[in-house]
Design an enzyme around this catalytic site. Structure first.
Site, PDB file in Angstrom:
ATOM      1  N   CYS A 131      35.965 -24.775 -32.092  1.00  0.00           N
ATOM      2  CA  CYS A 131      35.647 -23.925 -32.907  1.00  0.00           C
ATOM      3  C   CYS A 131      37.630 -23.393 -32.624  1.00  0.00           C
ATOM      4  O   CYS A 131      37.813 -23.651 -31.310  1.00  0.00           O
ATOM      5  CB  CYS A 131      34.971 -22.652 -31.777  1.00  0.00           C
ATOM      6  SG  CYS A 131      35.589 -20.815 -32.864  1.00  0.00           S
ATOM      7  N   HIS A 174      27.421 -22.123 -38.708  1.00  0.00           N
ATOM      8  CA  HIS A 174      28.177 -21.646 -37.382  1.00  0.00           C
ATOM      9  C   HIS A 174      29.553 -19.882 -38.147  1.00  0.00           C
ATOM     10  O   HIS A 174      29.464 -19.181 -37.497  1.00  0.00           O
ATOM     11  CB  HIS A 174      29.690 -22.891 -37.340  1.00  0.00           C
ATOM     12  CG  HIS A 174      30.846 -22.769 -36.228  1.00  0.00           C
ATOM     13  ND1 HIS A 174      30.844 -23.465 -35.183  1.00  0.00           N
ATOM     14  CD2 HIS A 174      31.850 -22.079 -36.093  1.00  0.00           C
ATOM     15  CE1 HIS A 174      31.722 -23.127 -34.106  1.00  0.00           C
ATOM     16  NE2 HIS A 174      32.426 -21.837 -34.883  1.00  0.00           N
ATOM     17  N   GLU A 175      29.645 -20.112 -39.312  1.00  0.00           N
ATOM     18  CA  GLU A 175      30.642 -18.682 -40.267  1.00  0.00           C
ATOM     19  C   GLU A 175      30.341 -17.532 -39.783  1.00  0.00           C
ATOM     20  O   GLU A 175      31.110 -16.445 -39.576  1.00  0.00           O
ATOM     21  CB  GLU A 175      31.463 -19.674 -40.355  1.00  0.00           C
ATOM     22  CG  GLU A 175      32.388 -20.133 -40.675  1.00  0.00           C
ATOM     23  CD  GLU A 175      33.674 -20.489 -39.724  1.00  0.00           C
ATOM     24  OE1 GLU A 175      33.963 -19.221 -39.308  1.00  0.00           O
ATOM     25  OE2 GLU A 175      33.619 -21.927 -38.918  1.00  0.00           O
ATOM     26  N   HIS A 178      30.039 -16.235 -36.817  1.00  0.00           N
ATOM     27  CA  HIS A 178      30.635 -15.340 -36.311  1.00  0.00           C
ATOM     28  C   HIS A 178      30.688 -13.543 -36.810  1.00  0.00           C
ATOM     29  O   HIS A 178      31.162 -12.633 -35.959  1.00  0.00           O
ATOM     30  CB  HIS A 178      32.038 -16.025 -37.091  1.00  0.00           C
ATOM     31  CG  HIS A 178      32.654 -16.760 -35.827  1.00  0.00           C
ATOM     32  ND1 HIS A 178      32.952 -16.838 -34.079  1.00  0.00           N
ATOM     33  CD2 HIS A 178      33.052 -18.182 -35.870  1.00  0.00           C
ATOM     34  CE1 HIS A 178      33.898 -17.724 -34.011  1.00  0.00           C
ATOM     35  NE2 HIS A 178      34.074 -18.501 -35.141  1.00  0.00           N
TER      36      HIS A 178
END
EC number: 3.5.1.88
Length: 204
Positions: A131, A174-175, A178
């Site tokens: 990351c 993954h994004e 966030h």
């Protein structure tokens, strides 16, 4: 000057100094949805995020700007708590080193992305995940869905639905994490970081 005002100035190029690191409170917040029609700043921010990813994958620009390579960036990583992500996943060269017919398997700025369906089967990257907001190596399988269906809006307010699998599905999950204040290592089993669950797909 606000963060988004600074980031969207015409001459500004997003670099590693703009990316906040783990421990920063924005990375643990649930980001706000953007309203449509988008502001000019929100459109420009998405374009700047994509520009950063392209620069990070260009050896000359990456060296010049001292960038770590990335395939995805979420607005909270640049201290803007809005539900905006950019993804840029390059296709590999063929066995003879020739460039692919299509440069990218996924190239998009997604506003208000939402996972609306997912597989029962789970998946993880064989080499783990990294990351841009994490400067250390964290080993272990980051367990995610093998396939996802994602709804999102583009900068023009058009709604889209995409079905993703493999690495592209991993990147988008993954994004989106966030946007929900989740870091990738939250999904690693602390007791058994390399445990392979039954039926889990390990992606090389």
């Amino acid at each position: 000057m606000s963060v988004i005002e600074r980031l969207t100035k015409a001459a500004h190029l997003i670099d590693m100094d703009d990316i906040i690191r783990e421990g920063h409170p924005t990375l643990r917040q649930v980001a706000e949805e953007v309203a449509f029609p988008l502001s000019d700043q929100e459109i420009i921010l998405g374009e700047k995020m994509m520009q950063f990813l392209k620069h990070s994958q260009d050896p000359v620009m990456a060296e010049k700007m001292k960038l770590r390579g990335g395939v995805g960036l979420a607005a909270p990583q640049i201290d803007v708590s809005k539900r905006i992500i950019a993804v840029l996943v390059p296709n590999p060269e063929d066995e003879e080193g020739n460039p692919p017919a299509q440069a990218y398997s996924l190239q998009e700025v997604l506003y208000n992305p939402k996972i609306v369906a997912h597989s029962v089967q789970e998946a993880a990257m064989e080499g783990g995940e990294g990351c841009l907001s994490v400067d250390r190596e964290v080993q272990g399988y980051v367990v995610r869905h093998a396939r996802v269906t994602v709804d999102y809006m583009d900068k023009n307010g058009e709604k889209h639905r995409i079905k993703l699998k493999g690495f592209n599905a991993i990147v988008v999950q993954h994004e989106i994490d966030h946007l929900n204040g989740v870091m990738f290592y939250d999904r690693i089993d602390p007791e058994h970081p390399f445990a392979v669950k039954e039926g889990m797909l390990v992606i090389e």
